[in-house]
Write an enzyme that holds these catalytic residues in place. Structure first.
Site, PDB file in Angstrom:
ATOM      1  N   SER A  26      54.875  79.679   3.336  1.00  0.00           N
ATOM      2  CA  SER A  26      54.222  78.681   2.499  1.00  0.00           C
ATOM      3  C   SER A  26      53.430  79.397   1.427  1.00  0.00           C
ATOM      4  CB  SER A  26      53.292  77.830   3.360  1.00  0.00           C
ATOM      5  OG  SER A  26      52.281  77.265   2.561  1.00  0.00           O
ATOM      6  N   GLU A  80      66.243  72.502   8.408  1.00  0.00           N
ATOM      7  CA  GLU A  80      65.910  71.213   7.790  1.00  0.00           C
ATOM      8  C   GLU A  80      66.958  70.815   6.749  1.00  0.00           C
ATOM      9  OE1 GLU A  80      61.808  73.001   7.169  1.00  0.00           O
ATOM     10  OE2 GLU A  80      61.364  70.867   7.033  1.00  0.00           O
ATOM     11  N   HIS A 121      64.947  61.527  26.561  1.00  0.00           N
ATOM     12  CA  HIS A 121      63.852  60.843  25.840  1.00  0.00           C
ATOM     13  C   HIS A 121      62.853  61.846  25.266  1.00  0.00           C
ATOM     14  CE1 HIS A 121      65.229  57.167  28.017  1.00  0.00           C
ATOM     15  NE2 HIS A 121      65.382  58.022  29.008  1.00  0.00           N
ATOM     16  N   LYS A 125      52.364  80.307   7.941  1.00  0.00           N
ATOM     17  CA  LYS A 125      53.534  79.444   8.162  1.00  0.00           C
ATOM     18  C   LYS A 125      54.864  80.189   8.199  1.00  0.00           C
ATOM     19  CE  LYS A 125      53.511  75.186   7.152  1.00  0.00           C
ATOM     20  NZ  LYS A 125      53.809  74.002   7.894  1.00  0.00           N
TER      21      LYS A 125
END
Ligand code: ARG
Length: 465
Positions: free
Chosen positions: A278, A291, A157, A284
């Site tokens: 970024s 992704e 979970h 970043k």
């Protein structure tokens, strides 16, 4: 001028829209090598059976070789007016060798031809995918050997559950990739029959030898039913299904990398090689590759869904709808190939933060089960009672805002007086993982043995392959 391949009864050119919807050369040009190989096998068989002369067959073969090298070199002029790869090749063959080229299409049709070509293509895809998955497994096993004893939190979970080892976690993906390879191999077995010689749908009156062409193209046998041979696309569907499941596995792993590398979690770091920055936020380090692996899954599942829908209403035998089988499948296969390679790269690149992993492994009372097991083992308590007692001890620690191992023995004895100092030893994350020695469990020695067994298997395969 009407089409010279089939235009005997046609007097007009097709409408521009007709040509646009009908043309498939932009996609099926990728089948050129398979198309030429199948034509060569067919021509040789026609000659062996005395259906065409040996001289014609020789010229056809030579012409096809020339075309193969023209296409490979990029000097071949693909013509949209010629619709597809089959007619582009045959038309060029006519330019190269003259009227004998017209004999190549004896006893076959584009229907069995395209089915043959695409089977050969998908078979190559399966072999390449298998090799890529093996390399992925290899990378995972290497890292698992390195991290057989590295403790990390295991989750259910997405809540801290019990400590596991990082190597164990990586080996889970080795198992998944193993099943993926099994599914591709299984699809390959059923795929490997030859449709060639089924002709349009009914077979042919010429004395062809379908066993010979099947053998020449590396198929196990000719397909038994000519109607089935030209109308079956199970081989694409099965391979896409295997690809979809493999993509889902990669996507789940990619998602874990996204979670692990988030500064909120911080269990793993990827280098500059697999991240991007970024343009506005200098701090970043985004896990773009992971992704994109996650996102590419959509293409693969989409291609499977699309082809299932194309096929579901088609009566026997060939229908032009089936021309739509290739583009989605080809795109899906290349998306999968890229995703496997990207994940392999990330597996080799990632660096776990071992201190952070160990700390996080102990958070959230992750060794509570170990205490319950101790109560069962040492005090012979039924597990349900032990669970209850441990729950009360966790509540005490939680109230005090401390970890389980920070709770005093007295505090534990206040809940269960028979608890001794011995019990404290099981509360560390190291002893927790060390104790999980059941078959398939997370104990470092299990993980080491499993990783070594996989390594042996993969190395043996590499030698054989
Ligand atoms: N381009 C076609 C395909 O991909 C080849 C077969 C065409 N057959 C036909 N009867 N028009 O399916």
């Amino acid at each position: 001028m009407s089409n010279k391949m089939w235009g005997g009864r046609f007097t007009e050119r097709p409408d521009a829209i007709m040509e646009e919807i009908n043309v498939s050369i932009d996609v099926d040009r990728h089948l050129y090598a398979q198309d030429i190989a199948a034509s060569k096998a067919h021509a040789a068989m026609l000659a062996a059976q005395g259906i065409i002369t040996a001289n014609d067959a020789k010229n056809i073969g030579k012409g096809l070789d020339t075309i193969l090298s023209e296409i490979a070199k990029g000097s071949f002029d693909f013509k949209r007016a010629l619709e597809d790869i089959h007619m582009n090749v045959e038309s060029r063959l006519g330019e190269l060798i003259g009227p004998a080229s017209g004999r190549l299409h004896t006893a076959r049709s584009r229907n069995d031809q395209v089915a043959t070509d695409f089977r050969l293509y998908v078979r190559d895809v399966i072999d390449q995918t298998d090799a890529a998955l093996a390399a992925f497994q290899y990378a995972l096993v290497e890292r698992a050997l390195e991290h057989a004893g590295t403790v990390m939190p295991g989750f259910t979970h997405l809540q801290t559950a019990q400590p596991v080892t990082f190597g164990h976690h990586l080996l889970a993906y080795v198992e998944m990739a193993g099943r993926d390879r099994g599914r591709f191999a299984d699809a390959r077995k059923r795929l490997n029959e030859s449709p060639l010689g089924a002709a349009a749908l009914a077979g042919t009156s010429f004395p062809i030898d379908r066993h010979a062409t099947a053998k020449a193209l590396g198929f196990d046998r000719p397909m038994a039913n000519s109607l089935d041979a030209v109308s079956d696309r199970d081989f694409v569907l099965e391979t896409l299904s295997a690809a979809a499941i493999a993509s889902v596995h990669l996507s789940r792993f990619a998602e874990e990398i996204v979670i692990w590398t988030s500064p909120l979690v911080g269990l793993v770091r990827l280098s500059d090689k697999f991240t991007s920055g970024s343009s506005i936020m200098p701090q970043k380090r985004n896990p773009d590759a992971a992704e994109l692996v996650r996102a590419k899954t959509g293409r693969v599942i989409g291609a499977l869904t699309a082809l299932l829908i194309v096929m579901k209403g088609l009566p026997l035998a060939y229908q032009k709808d089936m021309q739509e089988d290739k583009q989605g499948a080809m795109e899906a296969f290349s998306a999968l190939s890229l995703a496997i390679r990207a994940m392999t790269g990330m597996v080799l690149d990632l660096v776990p933060d071992q201190a952070r992993m160990k700390l996080a492994a102990g958070e959230g009372y992750a060794t509570a089960t170990d205490l319950a097991d101790w109560l069962v083992r040492t005090l012979k308590m039924p597990f349900r009672d032990a669970h209850h007692v441990t729950g009360r001890i966790v509540a005490e620690a939680s109230k005090a805002g401390i970890a389980l191992h920070e709770l005093s023995l007295q505090a534990m004895q206040a809940v269960e007086p028979r608890i001794t100092r011995d019990a404290l030893a099981v509360l560390s994350v190291e002893s927790s993982v060390k104790s999980r020695t059941s078959f398939g469990g997370t104990a470092p020695k299990n993980v080491l043995a499993q990783a070594k067994a996989w390594l042996k298997r993969l190395e043996k395969e590499r030698k054989l392959g």
